[in-house]
Design a protein around this motif. Sequence first.
Motif, PDB file in Angstrom:
ATOM      1  N   THR A 267       0.684  -1.363  -0.006  1.00 29.28           N
ATOM      2  CA  THR A 267      -0.012   0.105  -0.251  1.00 29.28           C
ATOM      3  C   THR A 267       0.942   1.613  -0.067  1.00 29.28           C
ATOM      4  O   THR A 267       1.176   2.276  -0.829  1.00 29.28           O
ATOM      5  CB  THR A 267      -1.172   0.601   1.499  1.00 29.28           C
ATOM      6  OG1 THR A 267      -2.224  -1.299   0.574  1.00 29.28           O
ATOM      7  CG2 THR A 267      -1.415   1.107   1.181  1.00 29.28           C
ATOM      8  N   LEU A 268       1.563   2.059   0.326  1.00 25.50           N
ATOM      9  CA  LEU A 268       2.682   2.748   0.844  1.00 25.50           C
ATOM     10  C   LEU A 268       3.411   3.035  -0.101  1.00 25.50           C
ATOM     11  O   LEU A 268       3.899   3.669  -1.378  1.00 25.50           O
ATOM     12  CB  LEU A 268       3.972   2.212   2.357  1.00 25.50           C
ATOM     13  CG  LEU A 268       3.144   2.145   3.336  1.00 25.50           C
ATOM     14  CD1 LEU A 268       4.340   2.163   4.604  1.00 25.50           C
ATOM     15  CD2 LEU A 268       2.589   3.160   3.980  1.00 25.50           C
ATOM     16  N   ASN A 269       3.381   1.415  -1.338  1.00 25.68           N
ATOM     17  CA  ASN A 269       4.234   2.136  -2.970  1.00 25.68           C
ATOM     18  C   ASN A 269       3.698   2.347  -3.561  1.00 25.68           C
ATOM     19  O   ASN A 269       3.315   3.109  -4.600  1.00 25.68           O
ATOM     20  CB  ASN A 269       4.161   0.558  -3.131  1.00 25.68           C
ATOM     21  CG  ASN A 269       5.882  -0.544  -2.792  1.00 25.68           C
ATOM     22  OD1 ASN A 269       6.764   0.095  -1.718  1.00 25.68           O
ATOM     23  ND2 ASN A 269       6.516  -1.296  -2.947  1.00 25.68           N
ATOM     24  N   ASP A 270       2.157   2.227  -3.451  1.00 26.13           N
ATOM     25  CA  ASP A 270       1.046   2.948  -4.142  1.00 26.13           C
ATOM     26  C   ASP A 270       0.844   4.189  -4.353  1.00 26.13           C
ATOM     27  O   ASP A 270       1.117   5.107  -5.042  1.00 26.13           O
ATOM     28  CB  ASP A 270      -0.367   2.544  -4.046  1.00 26.13           C
ATOM     29  CG  ASP A 270      -0.447   1.436  -4.585  1.00 26.13           C
ATOM     30  OD1 ASP A 270       0.128   0.503  -5.385  1.00 26.13           O
ATOM     31  OD2 ASP A 270      -1.298   0.204  -3.566  1.00 26.13           O
ATOM     32  N   LEU A 271       1.044   4.642  -2.902  1.00 25.62           N
ATOM     33  CA  LEU A 271       1.109   5.857  -2.534  1.00 25.62           C
ATOM     34  C   LEU A 271       2.271   6.601  -2.680  1.00 25.62           C
ATOM     35  O   LEU A 271       2.180   8.251  -4.071  1.00 25.62           O
ATOM     36  CB  LEU A 271       0.801   6.286  -0.788  1.00 25.62           C
ATOM     37  CG  LEU A 271      -0.406   5.572  -0.306  1.00 25.62           C
ATOM     38  CD1 LEU A 271      -0.117   5.503   1.104  1.00 25.62           C
ATOM     39  CD2 LEU A 271      -1.390   6.277  -0.574  1.00 25.62           C
TER      40      LEU A 271
END
Length: 327
Positions: free
Chosen positions: A69-73
Motif C-alpha cells: 500500500t505504501l508503494n502505491d502512495l
Amino acid sequence: MKIGKIPENVLKRSVFKQIHTKREEVILGAGVGEDCAAIKLSEDEMFVISTDPVTGTATDIGHLAIHITLNDLASSGAEPVGVMLTLLLPEQAQEADLKKMMGQIEQACAQAKVQIMGGHTEVTRAVSQPVVNVCGVGKVKASKLISTAGARPGDDILASKWIGLEGTSIIAKEKEQELSQHYSPKLVQKAQKFDQYLSVLPEAAVAVKSGVSAMHDVTEGGIFGALWELAESSGVGLEIDLKKIPVKQETIEVCEFFGINPYELISSGCMLMASPDGNTLLRELDKAGVHASLIGKATAGNDRVLLNQEERRFLEPPKTDELYRVL
C-alpha cells in the motif's frame, strides 16, 4: 479465538500496544470504539488514498501488506502518513498470531514513519488463512501529484531494482523444502531475503524531485503487466528491450524450477518510471544508492513492443500472476 469482533482486552493487549509510531497530522487515531481517523492538511496539499489486500500468502503478511500500500502512495508522488487496517482471521488463529502480525505491521510502519490510525479486527469463518487489507493515506503538494497516466511519447522508461523480488521471496519461503533439495541453502536463503527490497519509497522520492512524468509500482502481473498498464493509462506505445529488464539470478533459478515466467511474477520493490531525461534520473538514483535500469522508450501510437535482439513481439494485457501457479 472465537468468531466475531476481537474482545476489547485482546484488542488493547495485542493490537493497540503494538502501535507506537505517531504523526502530528493525525488528529484522531486508533482507539476503542473509534471508527474513523482524522488528518489535518494545509490548503495546498492533497490527500492520496490507496487500498490493497494481501490474500496470496500468510508468510510475513504484515510486512507485505504495508509495503504494497505504501508503494502505491509513493507511485503517486505522495508521502505516506497513515494506514487503516482490516484484519480477518480464521477460527483456528491464536492471539499470538495476531500479536505477531501486528508487530510486523508496526515494524514496517515505523521504518516508513507511518502511523496506524485505526481499523477493524475480526475472526470469521469466511477465511481459511489471515487476510490483511490496508487503506493507506498520504499527502502531496498539489503541483507534485504523479499519475500512471503521465507518460508521453519520447519519454525514457526505467525500472528500479529488480523484477520478481516479492514473488521470489514468497516462493522461497513457502517452498523452502522443495527448493533446498535442488539448490544450495545459500541461494534459497538469499532469495527469501529479497523482501528487504520491497519498499519503493526511496526511488519515488528521487523521481519526484527529478521531474518524472509517470510512475507505476510493479505488482500482480509482473513487469509485463505493469508495462501494459502504464502504456494503456498514458495512451502511448512502448519499445522495451527485454535484455535490459533487471532480474536477479536467484529469481531466474526459482522460476525455472517451477516452470513460471519471471516477467509475469508479482514484483513489489520494482518501480516503473517514465522520464523525459532518463539518464539524469539514473544518475540521481545512483547517488541515492538505488539500482535502476533504462529499459526502453514510450512511443507514439499503440504498439507495445518487446525487443529481444532481432525478435519483436507485442505485449499482451495482464494475465493471472505466476505466483498462483506455484502456491
